[in-house]
Design a protein around this motif. Structure first.
Motif, PDB file in Angstrom:
ATOM      1  N   ILE A 138       0.794  -1.145   0.048  1.00 38.75           N
ATOM      2  CA  ILE A 138      -0.095   0.010   0.133  1.00 38.75           C
ATOM      3  C   ILE A 138       0.808   1.377   0.054  1.00 38.75           C
ATOM      4  CG2 ILE A 138      -1.736   1.339   1.309  1.00 38.75           C
ATOM      5  CD1 ILE A 138      -2.926  -1.262   2.248  1.00 38.75           C
ATOM      6  N   PHE A 139       1.865   1.320   0.895  1.00 41.66           N
ATOM      7  CA  PHE A 139       2.909   2.497   1.019  1.00 41.66           C
ATOM      8  C   PHE A 139       4.394   2.115   0.350  1.00 41.66           C
ATOM      9  CE2 PHE A 139      -0.389   3.182   4.286  1.00 41.66           C
ATOM     10  CZ  PHE A 139      -0.749   4.593   4.341  1.00 41.66           C
ATOM     11  N   PRO A 140       4.416   3.001  -0.463  1.00 40.52           N
ATOM     12  CA  PRO A 140       5.780   3.475  -0.870  1.00 40.52           C
ATOM     13  C   PRO A 140       6.885   3.425   0.342  1.00 40.52           C
ATOM     14  CG  PRO A 140       4.558   4.700  -2.280  1.00 40.52           C
ATOM     15  CD  PRO A 140       3.984   4.043  -1.259  1.00 40.52           C
ATOM     16  N   ASN A 141       6.345   4.081   1.328  1.00 40.70           N
ATOM     17  CA  ASN A 141       7.124   4.420   2.515  1.00 40.70           C
ATOM     18  C   ASN A 141       6.624   3.445   3.684  1.00 40.70           C
ATOM     19  OD1 ASN A 141       8.849   6.365   1.036  1.00 40.70           O
ATOM     20  ND2 ASN A 141       7.163   7.690   1.660  1.00 40.70           N
ATOM     21  N   GLY A 142       6.352   2.354   3.370  1.00 41.45           N
ATOM     22  CA  GLY A 142       5.844   1.337   4.400  1.00 41.45           C
ATOM     23  C   GLY A 142       6.887   0.508   4.792  1.00 41.45           C
ATOM     24  N   TYR A 143       7.113   0.238   6.281  1.00 37.54           N
ATOM     25  CA  TYR A 143       8.028  -0.473   6.928  1.00 37.54           C
ATOM     26  C   TYR A 143       7.405  -1.351   7.946  1.00 37.54           C
ATOM     27  CZ  TYR A 143      11.176   3.092   5.287  1.00 37.54           C
ATOM     28  OH  TYR A 143      11.886   3.833   4.399  1.00 37.54           O
ATOM     29  N   ALA A 144       7.897  -2.642   8.097  1.00 31.84           N
ATOM     30  CA  ALA A 144       7.559  -3.529   9.301  1.00 31.84           C
ATOM     31  C   ALA A 144       8.735  -3.572  10.186  1.00 31.84           C
ATOM     32  CB  ALA A 144       7.443  -4.831   8.704  1.00 31.84           C
ATOM     33  N   PHE A 145       8.402  -3.315  11.392  1.00 32.85           N
ATOM     34  CA  PHE A 145       9.467  -3.337  12.395  1.00 32.85           C
ATOM     35  C   PHE A 145       9.158  -4.560  13.198  1.00 32.85           C
ATOM     36  CE2 PHE A 145      11.348   0.902  13.691  1.00 32.85           C
ATOM     37  CZ  PHE A 145      11.740   1.387  12.348  1.00 32.85           C
ATOM     38  N   ARG A 146      10.328  -5.411  13.395  1.00 33.74           N
ATOM     39  CA  ARG A 146      10.458  -6.616  13.960  1.00 33.74           C
ATOM     40  C   ARG A 146      11.369  -6.728  15.153  1.00 33.74           C
ATOM     41  NH1 ARG A 146      10.989 -10.896   9.072  1.00 33.74           N
ATOM     42  NH2 ARG A 146       9.012 -10.434   7.865  1.00 33.74           N
ATOM     43  N   PRO A 147      10.712  -5.886  16.397  1.00 35.00           N
ATOM     44  CA  PRO A 147      11.598  -6.288  17.659  1.00 35.00           C
ATOM     45  C   PRO A 147      11.743  -7.410  18.086  1.00 35.00           C
ATOM     46  CG  PRO A 147       9.386  -5.237  17.923  1.00 35.00           C
ATOM     47  CD  PRO A 147       9.638  -5.291  16.641  1.00 35.00           C
ATOM     48  N   GLY A 148      12.736  -7.866  18.932  1.00 35.79           N
ATOM     49  CA  GLY A 148      12.749  -9.309  19.596  1.00 35.79           C
ATOM     50  C   GLY A 148      12.246  -9.094  21.094  1.00 35.79           C
ATOM     51  N   PHE A 149      13.263  -9.079  22.198  1.00 35.47           N
ATOM     52  CA  PHE A 149      12.944  -8.987  23.385  1.00 35.47           C
ATOM     53  C   PHE A 149      12.893  -7.512  23.581  1.00 35.47           C
ATOM     54  CE2 PHE A 149      13.998  -8.183  27.755  1.00 35.47           C
ATOM     55  CZ  PHE A 149      13.303  -9.052  28.556  1.00 35.47           C
ATOM     56  N   ILE A 150      11.733  -6.953  24.294  1.00 35.36           N
ATOM     57  CA  ILE A 150      11.660  -5.392  24.442  1.00 35.36           C
ATOM     58  C   ILE A 150      11.652  -5.280  25.927  1.00 35.36           C
ATOM     59  CG2 ILE A 150      10.343  -3.414  24.135  1.00 35.36           C
ATOM     60  CD1 ILE A 150       8.651  -5.065  21.832  1.00 35.36           C
ATOM     61  N   GLN A 151      12.415  -4.508  26.312  1.00 36.14           N
ATOM     62  CA  GLN A 151      12.708  -4.054  27.786  1.00 36.14           C
ATOM     63  C   GLN A 151      11.738  -2.545  28.041  1.00 36.14           C
ATOM     64  OE1 GLN A 151      16.459  -2.412  29.094  1.00 36.14           O
ATOM     65  NE2 GLN A 151      15.986  -2.552  31.137  1.00 36.14           N
ATOM     66  N   PRO A 152      10.744  -2.534  28.593  1.00 37.34           N
ATOM     67  CA  PRO A 152       9.994  -1.392  28.954  1.00 37.34           C
ATOM     68  C   PRO A 152      10.885  -0.537  29.785  1.00 37.34           C
ATOM     69  CG  PRO A 152       9.066  -3.172  30.438  1.00 37.34           C
ATOM     70  CD  PRO A 152      10.317  -3.779  29.718  1.00 37.34           C
ATOM     71  N   TYR A 163       2.770 -10.606  31.038  1.00 38.78           N
ATOM     72  CA  TYR A 163       3.972  -9.910  30.204  1.00 38.78           C
ATOM     73  C   TYR A 163       4.756  -8.970  31.418  1.00 38.78           C
ATOM     74  CZ  TYR A 163       2.868 -10.608  25.384  1.00 38.78           C
ATOM     75  OH  TYR A 163       2.967 -11.161  23.989  1.00 38.78           O
ATOM     76  N   ASN A 164       3.934  -8.465  32.201  1.00 45.94           N
ATOM     77  CA  ASN A 164       4.503  -7.495  33.342  1.00 45.94           C
ATOM     78  C   ASN A 164       5.394  -8.323  34.275  1.00 45.94           C
ATOM     79  OD1 ASN A 164       3.727  -4.988  32.087  1.00 45.94           O
ATOM     80  ND2 ASN A 164       1.790  -5.397  33.010  1.00 45.94           N
ATOM     81  N   THR A 165       4.867  -9.425  34.533  1.00 48.01           N
ATOM     82  CA  THR A 165       5.232 -10.453  35.438  1.00 48.01           C
ATOM     83  C   THR A 165       6.767 -10.970  35.227  1.00 48.01           C
ATOM     84  OG1 THR A 165       3.350 -11.029  36.415  1.00 48.01           O
ATOM     85  CG2 THR A 165       5.270 -12.605  36.680  1.00 48.01           C
ATOM     86  N   ALA A 166       6.519 -11.254  33.585  1.00 44.78           N
ATOM     87  CA  ALA A 166       7.754 -12.069  32.890  1.00 44.78           C
ATOM     88  C   ALA A 166       8.992 -10.814  32.799  1.00 44.78           C
ATOM     89  CB  ALA A 166       7.416 -12.537  31.570  1.00 44.78           C
ATOM     90  N   TYR A 167       8.519  -9.554  32.592  1.00 41.87           N
ATOM     91  CA  TYR A 167       9.607  -8.532  32.418  1.00 41.87           C
ATOM     92  C   TYR A 167      10.173  -8.150  33.840  1.00 41.87           C
ATOM     93  CZ  TYR A 167       7.889  -7.525  27.912  1.00 41.87           C
ATOM     94  OH  TYR A 167       7.550  -7.573  26.505  1.00 41.87           O
TER      95      TYR A 167
END
Length: 214
Positions: A138-152, A163-167
């Motif tokens: 759809i977008f010429p300027n479309g991106y897919a961001f694929r984070p792994g483990f995310i630290q809040p 999730y909060n317990t795991a973090y």
């Protein structure tokens, strides 16, 4: 820039919203939510939407934006494919199609995750892979961001309790993980800064990995 954030009350969205409000070149932020963010800032406007598959009730407020950071998502745990597809494919694709008609040069960034693959046998990876492909078509300027483990960071919290317990349990291990596998861990604020970078200058690849963000 003027930016739109979907999912600003979720863990990743909180970080993206914070970085967008801090960025000196961002003059306005529109948060599209079901519930108020609880954030007060002169740059921030909010609009509530009951059904994310139909943006027509708020379409009049979506013109004149330079970027959309789509952070809305749910855990696939306990969901069948039809229900998960509605949230993880129908909703973001509806947003992309509506915004493309209003702001064709807009940068649209969709947050999926490491392991996303439209040909995967794993349900969530397959659904999000289809979404990535559709948005980039759809977008010429479309991106897919694929984070792994995310630290809040900076008080960001997930809406999913476990999730909060795991973090919390893994927090003491994060410094070690950063040393041994720096390309596999990121933070909510780093994702926000990486999105802003892509919106400002583009990115060499349309699928942005955790290592790229790092």
């Amino acid at each position: 820039m003027r930016v739109i954030v979907f999912g600003a009350t979720g863990m990743v969205g909180q970080g993206v919203l914070r970085e967008s409000l801090l960025a000196p070149d961002v003059t306005g932020v529109l948060a599209v939510t079901r519930t108020p963010t609880g954030v007060s800032h002169p740059k921030l406007s909010e609009v509530t939407l009951a059904d994310f598959a139909d943006l027509s009730p708020i379409a009049g407020q979506l013109s004149g934006y330079d970027a959309c950071f789509y952070c809305l998502g749910v855990s696939s745990l306990g969901m069948d494919e039809a229900a998960y597809t509605r949230v993880s494919y129908d909703y973001p694709v509806a947003a992309a199609r509506t915004l493309a008609g209003l702001n064709p040069q807009l940068t649209f960034i969709y947050v999926s995750g490491t392991g996303t693959d439209a040909n995967s046998r794993i349900m969530w990876a397959r659904v999000k892979g289809r979404t990535e492909n559709e948005i980039m078509s759809i977008f010429p300027n479309g991106y897919a961001f694929r984070p792994g483990f995310i630290q809040p960071t900076h008080g960001a919290r997930s809406k999913t309790g476990w999730y909060n317990t795991a973090y919390a349990l893994t927090a003491p291990l994060v410094p070690m993980l950063r040393r041994v596998a720096p390309g596999h861990i990121t933070t909510t604020d780093a994702i926000g800064r990486a999105m802003l970078r892509a919106a400002r200058t583009g990115f060499p690849r349309r699928v942005v990995t955790n290592a790229d963000m790092h």
